[in-house]
Motif scaffolding. Structure first.
Motif, PDB file in Angstrom:
ATOM      1  N   LYS A 193       0.826  -1.191   0.000  1.00 43.83           N
ATOM      2  CA  LYS A 193       0.000   0.000   0.000  1.00 43.83           C
ATOM      3  C   LYS A 193       0.871   1.257   0.000  1.00 43.83           C
ATOM      4  O   LYS A 193       2.005   1.252   0.489  1.00 43.83           O
ATOM      5  CB  LYS A 193      -0.931   0.023   1.217  1.00 43.83           C
ATOM      6  N   THR A 194       0.322   2.309  -0.561  1.00 45.46           N
ATOM      7  CA  THR A 194       0.977   3.610  -0.541  1.00 45.46           C
ATOM      8  C   THR A 194       0.184   4.517   0.383  1.00 45.46           C
ATOM      9  O   THR A 194      -1.004   4.767   0.140  1.00 45.46           O
ATOM     10  CB  THR A 194       1.029   4.225  -1.950  1.00 45.46           C
ATOM     11  N   TYR A 195       0.815   5.000   1.427  1.00 45.90           N
ATOM     12  CA  TYR A 195       0.097   5.791   2.422  1.00 45.90           C
ATOM     13  C   TYR A 195       0.129   7.276   2.059  1.00 45.90           C
ATOM     14  O   TYR A 195       1.168   7.822   1.669  1.00 45.90           O
ATOM     15  CB  TYR A 195       0.675   5.530   3.808  1.00 45.90           C
ATOM     16  N   PHE A 196      -1.032   7.870   2.174  1.00 44.78           N
ATOM     17  CA  PHE A 196      -1.207   9.277   1.801  1.00 44.78           C
ATOM     18  C   PHE A 196      -0.195  10.170   2.518  1.00 44.78           C
ATOM     19  O   PHE A 196       0.385  11.082   1.913  1.00 44.78           O
ATOM     20  CB  PHE A 196      -2.635   9.726   2.123  1.00 44.78           C
ATOM     21  N   SER A 197       0.047   9.879   3.772  1.00 42.79           N
ATOM     22  CA  SER A 197       0.980  10.700   4.551  1.00 42.79           C
ATOM     23  C   SER A 197       2.391  10.660   3.968  1.00 42.79           C
ATOM     24  O   SER A 197       3.128  11.653   4.021  1.00 42.79           O
ATOM     25  CB  SER A 197       1.011  10.238   6.013  1.00 42.79           C
ATOM     26  N   ASP A 198       2.776   9.503   3.396  1.00 39.22           N
ATOM     27  CA  ASP A 198       4.102   9.394   2.783  1.00 39.22           C
ATOM     28  C   ASP A 198       4.201  10.253   1.520  1.00 39.22           C
ATOM     29  O   ASP A 198       5.249  10.858   1.242  1.00 39.22           O
ATOM     30  CB  ASP A 198       4.414   7.938   2.447  1.00 39.22           C
ATOM     31  N   ILE A 199       3.116  10.292   0.734  1.00 41.75           N
ATOM     32  CA  ILE A 199       3.109  11.131  -0.465  1.00 41.75           C
ATOM     33  C   ILE A 199       3.178  12.604  -0.079  1.00 41.75           C
ATOM     34  O   ILE A 199       3.893  13.400  -0.701  1.00 41.75           O
ATOM     35  CB  ILE A 199       1.842  10.856  -1.313  1.00 41.75           C
ATOM     36  N   VAL A 200       2.453  12.963   0.973  1.00 39.85           N
ATOM     37  CA  VAL A 200       2.499  14.344   1.456  1.00 39.85           C
ATOM     38  C   VAL A 200       3.908  14.718   1.888  1.00 39.85           C
ATOM     39  O   VAL A 200       4.435  15.781   1.527  1.00 39.85           O
ATOM     40  CB  VAL A 200       1.506  14.538   2.629  1.00 39.85           C
ATOM     41  N   GLU A 201       4.540  13.833   2.638  1.00 42.79           N
ATOM     42  CA  GLU A 201       5.890  14.114   3.134  1.00 42.79           C
ATOM     43  C   GLU A 201       6.883  14.317   1.998  1.00 42.79           C
ATOM     44  O   GLU A 201       7.761  15.186   2.069  1.00 42.79           O
ATOM     45  CB  GLU A 201       6.355  12.969   4.033  1.00 42.79           C
ATOM     46  N   LYS A 202       6.736  13.539   0.929  1.00 39.68           N
ATOM     47  CA  LYS A 202       7.705  13.591  -0.163  1.00 39.68           C
ATOM     48  C   LYS A 202       7.392  14.687  -1.184  1.00 39.68           C
ATOM     49  O   LYS A 202       8.302  15.322  -1.716  1.00 39.68           O
ATOM     50  CB  LYS A 202       7.758  12.237  -0.878  1.00 39.68           C
ATOM     51  N   HIS A 203       6.107  14.916  -1.464  1.00 39.04           N
ATOM     52  CA  HIS A 203       5.752  15.766  -2.607  1.00 39.04           C
ATOM     53  C   HIS A 203       5.065  17.087  -2.256  1.00 39.04           C
ATOM     54  O   HIS A 203       4.913  17.938  -3.131  1.00 39.04           O
ATOM     55  CB  HIS A 203       4.844  14.987  -3.568  1.00 39.04           C
ATOM     56  N   LYS A 204       4.652  17.254  -1.028  1.00 41.23           N
ATOM     57  CA  LYS A 204       3.945  18.474  -0.688  1.00 41.23           C
ATOM     58  C   LYS A 204       4.909  19.636  -0.515  1.00 41.23           C
ATOM     59  O   LYS A 204       5.908  19.541   0.200  1.00 41.23           O
ATOM     60  CB  LYS A 204       3.136  18.272   0.607  1.00 41.23           C
ATOM     61  N   ASN A 205       4.624  20.760  -1.216  1.00 38.20           N
ATOM     62  CA  ASN A 205       5.380  21.992  -1.039  1.00 38.20           C
ATOM     63  C   ASN A 205       4.473  23.158  -1.419  1.00 38.20           C
ATOM     64  O   ASN A 205       3.277  22.963  -1.684  1.00 38.20           O
ATOM     65  CB  ASN A 205       6.676  21.986  -1.876  1.00 38.20           C
ATOM     66  N   GLU A 206       5.024  24.352  -1.478  1.00 41.05           N
ATOM     67  CA  GLU A 206       4.183  25.530  -1.728  1.00 41.05           C
ATOM     68  C   GLU A 206       3.589  25.549  -3.133  1.00 41.05           C
ATOM     69  O   GLU A 206       2.619  26.279  -3.393  1.00 41.05           O
ATOM     70  CB  GLU A 206       4.986  26.806  -1.487  1.00 41.05           C
ATOM     71  N   ASP A 207       4.151  24.755  -4.042  1.00 45.21           N
ATOM     72  CA  ASP A 207       3.662  24.723  -5.424  1.00 45.21           C
ATOM     73  C   ASP A 207       2.786  23.513  -5.728  1.00 45.21           C
ATOM     74  O   ASP A 207       2.369  23.328  -6.879  1.00 45.21           O
ATOM     75  CB  ASP A 207       4.836  24.741  -6.412  1.00 45.21           C
ATOM     76  N   THR A 208       2.537  22.640  -4.747  1.00 46.12           N
ATOM     77  CA  THR A 208       1.756  21.437  -5.001  1.00 46.12           C
ATOM     78  C   THR A 208       0.587  21.313  -4.035  1.00 46.12           C
ATOM     79  O   THR A 208       0.604  21.866  -2.936  1.00 46.12           O
ATOM     80  CB  THR A 208       2.616  20.161  -4.882  1.00 46.12           C
ATOM     81  N   GLU A 209      -0.396  20.551  -4.475  1.00 43.81           N
ATOM     82  CA  GLU A 209      -1.486  20.104  -3.617  1.00 43.81           C
ATOM     83  C   GLU A 209      -1.618  18.601  -3.805  1.00 43.81           C
ATOM     84  O   GLU A 209      -1.388  18.084  -4.903  1.00 43.81           O
ATOM     85  CB  GLU A 209      -2.804  20.794  -3.985  1.00 43.81           C
ATOM     86  N   ILE A 210      -1.999  17.900  -2.766  1.00 40.25           N
ATOM     87  CA  ILE A 210      -2.143  16.445  -2.818  1.00 40.25           C
ATOM     88  C   ILE A 210      -3.625  16.099  -2.669  1.00 40.25           C
ATOM     89  O   ILE A 210      -4.289  16.585  -1.750  1.00 40.25           O
ATOM     90  CB  ILE A 210      -1.332  15.744  -1.718  1.00 40.25           C
ATOM     91  N   GLY A 211      -4.127  15.285  -3.584  1.00 39.82           N
ATOM     92  CA  GLY A 211      -5.551  14.945  -3.560  1.00 39.82           C
ATOM     93  C   GLY A 211      -5.814  13.514  -3.974  1.00 39.82           C
ATOM     94  O   GLY A 211      -4.896  12.684  -4.060  1.00 39.82           O
ATOM     95  N   LEU A 212      -7.088  13.225  -4.244  1.00 39.98           N
ATOM     96  CA  LEU A 212      -7.539  11.865  -4.570  1.00 39.98           C
ATOM     97  C   LEU A 212      -8.482  11.923  -5.763  1.00 39.98           C
ATOM     98  O   LEU A 212      -9.134  12.946  -5.996  1.00 39.98           O
ATOM     99  CB  LEU A 212      -8.301  11.254  -3.392  1.00 39.98           C
ATOM    100  N   ASP A 213      -8.572  10.812  -6.524  1.00 39.53           N
ATOM    101  CA  ASP A 213      -9.709  10.685  -7.438  1.00 39.53           C
ATOM    102  C   ASP A 213     -10.578   9.531  -6.954  1.00 39.53           C
ATOM    103  O   ASP A 213     -10.082   8.462  -6.591  1.00 39.53           O
ATOM    104  CB  ASP A 213      -9.288  10.554  -8.901  1.00 39.53           C
TER     105      ASP A 213
END
Length: 404
Positions: A194-214
């Protein structure tokens, strides 16, 4: 009317006629005496769908072109290019040249080094193996070599595809005809990672990105308060689809519930529709149906075009140009309604099938980092995501704000 009035009227008409004829005669004399210098390239050819203007094939001209327009290169063959220019004596001169629009791109055959079937299989390889072309709706696809699907063995073959311009793609492969393996009845497979949402946030979240779902009905009931608390910043919701190419429309079982809750908590929403369209007329009919479903709601992230019928692509009889033109027609429709548009596609199909579009790309590539070289505004990074508030796997997406 008296005779005097008639005579005056007749003289007036005569004067106008003489003035008109004088203009025409003077114009002809002017053009006849005009200095014309137009030198063209030796090679008056261009590629199908190339972006070229009238002036691109002119090496020297004694004046300025009045309308240096983009040439339509969507049909191959000889094309007369008409234009006007004003020469150094301020005389407007009509001119034309013949341009040959050609296609030199070979077909695409979606095939690796091997293909495996069970003994007794009845599939038609030329129908099953994807074969398409940028221009030709129906490239000629044949298998060269002998094989017997009723006999176990390895058969070296060549898949040959030829388009209407004579471009050829050949792929050598081994056809493996094998006996089906008996089922053991045991299911000892390990749980999928599984890929945990919190891990994606930690790696990819910054002032130029938003993390979401479909999301769709496959995720069941979603607790929007919990996913928002977990850091979900937007959702892209499935509106619905059709039951096959000619099937009826259906609304996703959770669409109304999902979009209502997202709107209520102020979470930005985009939508998508899984399309089976096989013509521009059908895709516009799809768009009209979608519009009726979404217009009561706030859809600030726009509408995505999702076409993924690759396993039976040959049945659609569509060139890559027509496929992309369908997508553009769909997205143009929503643009006219005030919505943003997105083209959804996986990395390999975006690179080899979809042609250029003016709309942003929603990239699907399940990897830690992507090697896709094109420009994309959204990245669907996985389909095995896990987040508090959803009791199922979910797709996780990254939105690049600076590209919107």
């Amino acid at each position: 009317m008296n005779k005097k009035t008639i005579v005056i009227a007749s003289l007036g008409i005569l004067v106008v006629l003489l003035i008109f004829l004088g203009v025409k005669i003077n114009k002809k004399i002017e053009l006849k005496n005009a200095k014309i210098v137009v030198e063209l390239k030796e090679d008056l050819e261009t590629e199908f769908l190339s972006k070229v203007k009238v002036s691109d094939f002119i090496t020297n001209i004694n004046g300025l072109i009045t309308n240096d327009y983009n040439i339509d290169t969507t049909i191959i063959g000889e094309k007369e290019i008409k234009f006007e220019y004003i020469n150094e004596d301020n005389i407007k001169i009509p001119y034309s040249y013949e341009l040959n629009i050609k296609d030199t791109t070979p077909p695409v055959v979606w095939l690796g080094s091997s293909y495996t079937v069970n003994v007794g299989s009845k599939i038609n390889l030329t129908e099953k193996i994807m074969c398409g072309d940028n221009y030709d709706d129906n490239p000629e696809c044949i298998i060269e070599g002998e094989y017997d699907m009723d006999k176990e063995g390895t058969y070296p073959l060549t898949f040959k595809a030829t388009d209407s311009s004579g471009n050829i793609t050949e792929k050598k492969f081994n056809l493996y005809v094998v006996k089906p393996k008996p089922s053991t009845g045991n299911n000892n497979s390990k749980p999928s990672p599984k890929t945990y949402f919190s891990d994606i946030v930690e790696k990819h979240k910054n002032e130029d990105t938003e993390i979401g779902l479909d999301l769709s009905e496959w995720q069941g009931t979603v607790d929007f308060e919990k996913i928002k608390a977990a850091g979900v910043e937007f959702v892209i919701l499935r509106v619905g689809g059709t039951k096959g190419i000619k099937g009826d429309y259906f609304l996703d079982g959770k669409f109304i519930e999902n979009i209502t809750k997202a709107n209520e908590i102020g979470m930005p929403v985009g939508v998508y529709f899984y399309s089976y369209a096989n013509s521009k007329e059908k895709v516009l009919k799809d768009a009209e149906w979608i519009y009726e479903q979404i217009k009561p709601y706030k859809v600030e992230l726009g509408v995505a075009y999702d076409w993924e019928n690759w396993s039976f692509y040959n049945d659609f009889n569509l060139s890559f140009y027509k496929l992309t033109d369908m997508a553009n027609s769909y997205l143009n429709y929503f643009k006219s309604k005030g919505y943003k548009g997105l083209l959804y596609g996986s990395k390999n199909y975006l690179e080899q099938i979809w042609l250029d579009t003016d709309y942003p790309i929603w990239l699907a590539h399940y990897a830690k980092s992507t090697s896709y070289k094109g420009n994309y505004h959204y990245w669907q990074i996985c389909s095995n995501g896990r987040v508090d508030g959803i009791n199922a796997d979910v797709d996780i997406d990254i939105r690049y704000k600076n590209k919107n």
